[in-house]
Design a protein around this motif. Structure first.
Motif, mmCIF file in Angstrom:
data_model
loop_
_atom_site.group_PDB
_atom_site.id
_atom_site.type_symbol
_atom_site.label_atom_id
_atom_site.label_comp_id
_atom_site.label_asym_id
_atom_site.label_seq_id
_atom_site.Cartn_x
_atom_site.Cartn_y
_atom_site.Cartn_z
ATOM 1 N N THR A 2 -0.126 -4.807 -2.395
ATOM 2 C CA THR A 2 -0.786 -3.683 -1.744
ATOM 3 C C THR A 2 -1.792 -4.150 -0.700
ATOM 4 N N LEU A 3 -2.456 -5.272 -0.960
ATOM 5 C CA LEU A 3 -3.411 -5.806 0.009
ATOM 6 C C LEU A 3 -2.701 -6.271 1.272
ATOM 7 N N ALA A 4 -1.535 -6.885 1.115
ATOM 8 C CA ALA A 4 -0.748 -7.306 2.276
ATOM 9 C C ALA A 4 -0.306 -6.096 3.084
ATOM 10 N N GLU A 5 0.065 -5.044 2.384
ATOM 11 C CA GLU A 5 0.465 -3.813 3.069
ATOM 12 C C GLU A 5 -0.708 -3.219 3.847
ATOM 13 N N PHE A 6 -1.882 -3.263 3.259
ATOM 14 C CA PHE A 6 -3.079 -2.744 3.922
ATOM 15 C C PHE A 6 -3.340 -3.490 5.225
ATOM 16 N N PHE A 7 -3.332 -4.820 5.181
ATOM 17 C CA PHE A 7 -3.644 -5.601 6.380
ATOM 18 C C PHE A 7 -2.537 -5.494 7.431
ATOM 19 N N SER A 8 -1.297 -5.469 6.992
ATOM 20 C CA SER A 8 -0.197 -5.382 7.961
ATOM 21 C C SER A 8 -0.222 -4.042 8.688
ATOM 22 N N CYS A 9 -0.456 -2.956 7.956
ATOM 23 C CA CYS A 9 -0.517 -1.637 8.589
ATOM 24 C C CYS A 9 -1.756 -1.509 9.477
ATOM 25 N N SER A 10 -2.866 -2.091 9.036
ATOM 26 C CA SER A 10 -4.087 -2.057 9.847
ATOM 27 C C SER A 10 -3.873 -2.773 11.178
ATOM 28 N N LEU A 11 -3.262 -3.947 11.128
ATOM 29 C CA LEU A 11 -3.032 -4.715 12.351
ATOM 30 C C LEU A 11 -2.009 -4.032 13.257
ATOM 31 N N LEU A 12 -1.013 -3.400 12.653
ATOM 32 C CA LEU A 12 -0.016 -2.683 13.446
ATOM 33 C C LEU A 12 -0.666 -1.534 14.207
ATOM 34 N N ALA A 13 -1.527 -0.777 13.527
ATOM 35 C CA ALA A 13 -2.129 0.403 14.148
ATOM 36 C C ALA A 13 -3.251 0.060 15.110
ATOM 37 N N TYR A 14 -4.103 -0.881 14.722
ATOM 38 C CA TYR A 14 -5.339 -1.121 15.480
ATOM 39 C C TYR A 14 -5.384 -2.449 16.212
ATOM 40 N N GLY A 15 -4.372 -3.302 16.036
ATOM 41 C CA GLY A 15 -4.397 -4.618 16.672
ATOM 42 C C GLY A 15 -4.421 -4.528 18.185
ATOM 43 N N ALA A 16 -3.458 -3.825 18.773
ATOM 44 C CA ALA A 16 -3.387 -3.709 20.227
ATOM 45 C C ALA A 16 -4.603 -2.990 20.812
ATOM 46 N N PRO A 17 -5.044 -1.850 20.240
ATOM 47 C CA PRO A 17 -6.264 -1.214 20.769
ATOM 48 C C PRO A 17 -7.492 -2.111 20.688
ATOM 49 N N PHE A 18 -7.604 -2.908 19.624
ATOM 50 C CA PHE A 18 -8.751 -3.805 19.503
ATOM 51 C C PHE A 18 -8.730 -4.864 20.600
ATOM 52 N N LEU A 138 3.600 4.048 -2.706
ATOM 53 C CA LEU A 138 4.667 5.044 -2.681
ATOM 54 C C LEU A 138 6.027 4.364 -2.629
ATOM 55 N N GLY A 139 7.040 5.114 -3.028
ATOM 56 C CA GLY A 139 8.397 4.622 -2.906
ATOM 57 C C GLY A 139 9.064 4.309 -4.222
ATOM 58 N N LEU A 140 8.322 4.299 -5.339
ATOM 59 C CA LEU A 140 8.915 3.985 -6.633
ATOM 60 C C LEU A 140 9.378 5.256 -7.341
ATOM 61 N N GLN A 141 8.443 6.183 -7.597
ATOM 62 C CA GLN A 141 8.790 7.412 -8.276
ATOM 63 C C GLN A 141 8.967 8.570 -7.297
ATOM 64 N N SER A 142 8.154 8.627 -6.278
ATOM 65 C CA SER A 142 8.251 9.711 -5.307
ATOM 66 C C SER A 142 7.746 9.204 -3.962
ATOM 67 N N GLY A 143 8.190 9.882 -2.901
ATOM 68 C CA GLY A 143 7.766 9.467 -1.569
ATOM 69 C C GLY A 143 8.619 8.342 -1.028
ATOM 70 N N SER A 144 8.422 8.038 0.228
ATOM 71 C CA SER A 144 9.224 7.010 0.891
ATOM 72 C C SER A 144 8.454 5.700 0.977
ATOM 73 N N GLU A 145 9.167 4.614 0.833
ATOM 74 C CA GLU A 145 8.546 3.302 0.957
ATOM 75 C C GLU A 145 8.136 3.002 2.397
ATOM 76 N N TYR A 146 8.619 3.820 3.337
ATOM 77 C CA TYR A 146 8.295 3.610 4.746
ATOM 78 C C TYR A 146 7.104 4.454 5.196
ATOM 79 N N PHE A 147 6.456 5.143 4.272
ATOM 80 C CA PHE A 147 5.382 6.063 4.638
ATOM 81 C C PHE A 147 4.239 5.342 5.344
ATOM 82 N N PHE A 148 3.774 4.232 4.789
ATOM 83 C CA PHE A 148 2.610 3.551 5.338
ATOM 84 C C PHE A 148 2.899 2.936 6.702
#
Length: 241
Positions: A2-18, A138-148
């Motif tokens: 989950t921590l890797a997911e947090f950092f990867s999504c953070s960098l994807l969203a805010y890396g270029a603007p930063f 998300l992605g195990l019981q409900s929701g999509s694994e691609y949500f984040f």
């Protein structure tokens, strides 16, 4: 994980603007002030749209209703920033260390748009990133694994779009070019409207058209700022060497 997911999504969203902020804004205090003012303007537009949403009780459950007023208020405040910067342009030149800040009139439009987009992106993704840390995902019981990752990609798209929209909008107002202003309004409604499809988890139908609009908008903004194909090739060649 989950921590890797947090950092990867953070960098994807805010890396270029930063990176954009670090290279083009952070070295000038006046640009920072303009960016903060634009971000505050976006906050005010969000507040007003929230008041309207809260006041109209029968339509609170309809996302499209709140989205419509959010876009209207955002574009009104974008125009407000245009008028404000036009009136304070001479004063900003005087207090800025970079006295060429007004040489390219769309420079302030870019900074203003980046402020708009950054605040928009912060509100769009911060809570999602907080959930991504855990304890589960998300992605195990409900929701999509691609949500984040989809949320991060759409956040990046909206930050960049807001930046380019401001350049086009300011240029359109200066030139009285209603096509440019109309493009900003129509594309904003379009991208925000198709984002409602995310409720049905058909993310490709949201991301692909949004990034097509982003590419077109970037091209219009580049041309509005005085860019040409030749200048783009020359810049690319200089950086390559």
């Amino acid at each position: 994980m989950t921590l890797a997911e947090f950092f990867s999504c953070s960098l994807l969203a805010y890396g270029a603007p930063f990176v954009m902020f670090s290279i083009t804004v952070a070295n000038d205090p006046v640009r920072i002030i303009i960016m903060i003012a634009a971000a505050f303007g976006w906050l005010l537009s969000f507040l007003l749209s929230s008041v309207v949403w809260y006041a109209v009780v029968p339509l609170r459950s309809y996302l499209a209703f709140g989205m419509t007023f959010a876009i209207i208020f955002q574009e009104l405040f974008r125009y407000g920033m245009y008028r404000l910067l036009k009136k304070t342009e001479a004063g900003l030149k005087e207090i800025s260390e970079n006295h060429d800040i007004g040489a390219n009139k769309l420079e302030m439009a870019y900074v203003s748009g980046l402020g708009f987009g950054t605040m928009s992106g912060a509100f769009a993704l911060v809570n999602v990133l907080a959930d991504s840390i855990g304890p589960g995902t998300l992605g195990l019981q409900s929701g999509s694994e691609y949500f984040f990752v989809t949320s991060a990609a759409m956040t990046l798209c909206m930050i960049l779009l807001n930046t380019f929209w401001s350049v086009i909008f300011f240029s359109g107002c200066d030139e009285k070019n209603y096509f440019k202003v109309s493009w900003v309004l129509v594309s904003h409604f379009f991208v925000s409207g198709i984002s409602l499809l995310n409720r049905k988890q058909i993310y490709a139908s949201t991301i692909i058209p949004s990034y097509v609009v982003l590419i077109i908008t970037a091209m219009i903004a580049f041309k509005s700022a005085g860019g040409t194909v030749q200048s783009f090739i020359q810049t690319f060649q200089r950086r390559a060497t």
